[in-house]
Design a protein around this motif. Sequence first.
Motif, short mmCIF file in Angstrom:
data_model
loop_
_atom_site.label_atom_id
_atom_site.label_comp_id
_atom_site.label_asym_id
_atom_site.label_seq_id
_atom_site.Cartn_x
_atom_site.Cartn_y
_atom_site.Cartn_z
N HIS A 67 11.44 1.04 8.18
CA HIS A 67 10.27 1.27 7.33
C HIS A 67 10.01 0.08 6.42
CE1 HIS A 67 10.21 5.39 8.71
NE2 HIS A 67 11.46 5.56 8.31
N PRO A 68 8.74 -0.18 6.09
CA PRO A 68 8.42 -1.26 5.14
C PRO A 68 8.82 -0.86 3.72
CG PRO A 68 6.43 -0.08 5.78
CD PRO A 68 7.52 0.45 6.66
N LYS A 86 1.96 7.43 0.76
CA LYS A 86 1.53 6.02 0.84
C LYS A 86 2.34 5.31 1.92
CE LYS A 86 0.42 5.89 -4.11
NZ LYS A 86 0.68 5.22 -5.40
N PRO A 87 1.95 5.46 3.18
CA PRO A 87 2.77 4.94 4.29
C PRO A 87 2.57 3.46 4.60
CG PRO A 87 0.88 6.11 5.16
CD PRO A 87 0.79 6.24 3.67
N PHE A 88 1.54 2.81 4.00
CA PHE A 88 1.23 1.44 4.38
C PHE A 88 1.61 0.45 3.27
CE2 PHE A 88 -2.02 4.18 6.40
CZ PHE A 88 -1.61 4.02 7.72
N LEU A 89 2.00 -0.76 3.69
CA LEU A 89 2.38 -1.82 2.76
C LEU A 89 1.20 -2.77 2.59
CD1 LEU A 89 4.79 -2.96 1.10
CD2 LEU A 89 5.21 -4.49 3.03
N PHE A 90 0.84 -3.06 1.33
CA PHE A 90 -0.30 -3.92 1.02
C PHE A 90 0.18 -5.17 0.28
CE2 PHE A 90 -3.50 -5.16 -2.20
CZ PHE A 90 -4.50 -5.60 -1.33
N CYS A 114 2.97 0.02 -1.92
CA CYS A 114 2.67 1.01 -0.89
C CYS A 114 1.32 1.67 -1.22
CB CYS A 114 3.77 2.08 -0.83
SG CYS A 114 5.40 1.42 -0.41
N VAL A 115 0.48 1.84 -0.21
CA VAL A 115 -0.85 2.41 -0.41
C VAL A 115 -1.08 3.52 0.61
CG1 VAL A 115 -1.82 0.29 -1.38
CG2 VAL A 115 -1.89 0.65 1.09
N ALA A 116 -2.03 4.39 0.26
CA ALA A 116 -2.36 5.50 1.15
C ALA A 116 -3.11 5.03 2.38
CB ALA A 116 -3.18 6.56 0.40
N LYS A 117 -3.97 4.03 2.21
CA LYS A 117 -4.70 3.46 3.34
C LYS A 117 -5.07 2.02 3.00
CE LYS A 117 -9.26 5.16 1.88
NZ LYS A 117 -10.46 5.90 2.32
N CYS A 118 -5.31 1.25 4.03
CA CYS A 118 -5.63 -0.16 3.83
C CYS A 118 -7.07 -0.30 3.33
CB CYS A 118 -5.47 -0.93 5.15
SG CYS A 118 -3.78 -0.95 5.77
N PRO A 119 -7.38 -1.35 2.56
CA PRO A 119 -8.76 -1.53 2.06
C PRO A 119 -9.75 -1.70 3.22
CG PRO A 119 -7.43 -3.50 1.68
CD PRO A 119 -6.49 -2.44 2.11
N ALA A 173 1.84 -2.04 12.39
CA ALA A 173 3.24 -1.72 12.09
C ALA A 173 3.38 -1.27 10.64
CB ALA A 173 4.16 -2.91 12.39
N ARG A 174 2.41 -0.48 10.17
CA ARG A 174 2.40 0.11 8.83
C ARG A 174 2.29 -0.95 7.74
NH1 ARG A 174 7.08 4.56 8.63
NH2 ARG A 174 6.21 4.79 6.55
N ARG A 175 1.65 -2.07 8.06
CA ARG A 175 1.37 -3.11 7.08
C ARG A 175 -0.09 -3.48 7.18
NH1 ARG A 175 6.51 -3.29 8.71
NH2 ARG A 175 8.14 -4.10 7.34
#
Length: 710
Positions: A67-68, A86-90, A114-119, A173-175
């Motif tokens: 995991h990130p 917040k599964p994604f890394l920003f 960590c964010v809920a969704k990418c911009p 890959a969750r980034r």
Amino acid sequence: MERPEGGRDPHGDYGAPQKYDPTFKGPIYDRGCTDVICCVLLVVAIVGYVVVGVVAWTHGDPRKVIHPTDSRGQFCGQRGTPNEKKPFLFYFDIVKCASPLVLLEFQCPTTQICVAKCPDRYMTYLTAHGNAASLEYYRNFCTPEFRSSQKAPLEVLKDKECPAMLIPSTPLARRCFPAIQAKKGVIMVGNETTYDDGRGRRRNVTELLEGAKKANVVLEARQLAMKIFEDYTVSWYWIIIGLVIAMVASLIFIVLLRFLAGIMVWVMIVMVILVLGYGIFHCYMEYAKLKGEAGSDVSLVDLGFQTDLRVYLHLRQTWLAFMIILCVLELVIVLLLIFLRKRILIAIALIKEASRAVGHVMSSLLFPLCTFFLLCLCIAYWASTAVFLSTSNEAVYKVFNESACPFSGQTCNPETFNTSNVTKLCPDAQCLFAFYGGETAYHKYLIVLQFFNVFMFFWLANFVIALGQVTLAGAFASYYWAFKKPDDMPAFPLFSAFGRALRYHTGSLAFGSLVLAVVQVIRVTLEYLDHRLKAAENKFAKFLLSCLKCCFWCLEKFIKFLNRNAYIMIAIYGTNFCASARNAFFLLMRNIIRVAVLDKVTDFLFFLGKLLIVGSVGILAFFFFTHRIKLVQDTAPSLNYYWVPILTVIVGSYLIAHGFFSVYGMCVDTLFLCFLEDLERNDGSAEKPYFMSQNLRKLLKKTNKGQPDA
């Protein structure tokens, strides 16, 4: 007694031959425990290995490599934490990911959250600050400490509580990576070739691309692994079918050897030649078919490495290389057959005798499954312990900065960093999560524990293989030394040999496997040093390392050969490891010509058998997964890389064939060693009759002295 071949005096450098013993009737049942100290040492080592595993499983967390993690070492999307949803890394500024620090420390020198969704839109903090709705959206990509009403915009950016800009991104890959696209060769983000970096400067989109590339170094390998995993999910049952076919083919081949050894060996030789011949013909046809096609004349050097191996099959040079390799292999096999044709006839007779032995001990064909299962346990325990050890570190934070700073690279505490002197001396410095490590005694000795893990893996794996070898040797020795075959054989020779090995000779097996494990660990260490010195310019060091690698490779091969024959002696006489190794070595050296010729000829014939099975199943898998069999063309799955199941089937087929043929190999080696012992102990007279069968008695043109052969 006749002087052994090789011209050596029986009482010379290699000891005296075995003397006649009227009480000797094969594997000795009245025996005692051998090499007890090594047995105790093995038990202590196993207990220590279990303790290391428990400690590693207590401290380790494999999620750290899956995991990130954000700049504070927290997992994105982990349940029961503030980042659960917040599964994604920003990345605040992905352009900084183009820094060499990414490759050195595997961490971008920029804040990560960590964010809920990418911009999904382009926006700068300076423009969003004046709009409540935009600021509310922007807040999703700021640190938890962000308070918009308490600080001026420039102060927020200076403290790195919010990114200077948001760029339309897509998760990989969750980034979150910039949604970069190319139109007519022009790189753009959101239909723009430049962007505002949030500080009033216009920058080129290619800078974003460079940052994304560097941040994606590790992810590319992960994406390749995901595609390979997808191929396995849609083709696993076809792979199993291919392995079952290989198993059935191996079993049929072994059963046929029992009754048609001579015919099967010659059929095997002819089939291998035909299979290689067809391979040469197919490569030539593919080579000729690509003539004149666009792009087919590109060289392999110019093309470079491609993850999609199908690209190489569209090059003429690829098929030419395959054809040359197969032609050389075909020529070598034909020349060996020509020069060894007489010895092959002798080896066939030895294989026939081994077939009779296997026929009387049919359970030996299933015994490799036990060895394979124990080896899988060793591999699984080693791999899981290695993963848990490597992930049992604590989060370590370091100072990252863009300009020169005396504190750069030093450890820091993120909770007190903003109030420390570092921020005063280096205003642009940040305290970011760097890697997992630790300062405790446990963390300091992790490398030692990893080394112990590798050493124990080699020791236990070699012990399991040794247990299998001594068990098979004991069973086949019972067959050979039975004067009336099979009437004088014990009821369950395989289980009897297995029980004797565990009860009396665990220490001897531990001794032999320990010696081999030490050499193998040294070889692994040398390979590691060679990998580290690849970029070095010291040619003498490279030459010395190459010599050491070669020497230890030869030493490992010799120890394996010596151990194998020592285990046969242990199975027969019940002596300790050193005595067994010495006696086996002297016996072989007293008959060096026979050993050098017959042993290698039988190994060569078994290799041809494995090559035939693997080649046939591999060709079948190739035609199936490449949709070239019309009858099942629609049944074959669609794959990212069709070489994935093909290679899996080929490797699996080889392991299966090797498992079956290893039984025959051990049988031949045991019978041959017993045969040499029989020649030294007995002379064929009525008082000292040979234990070998009449066919085997003629194997090396030996005749009875007391009575004529029938």
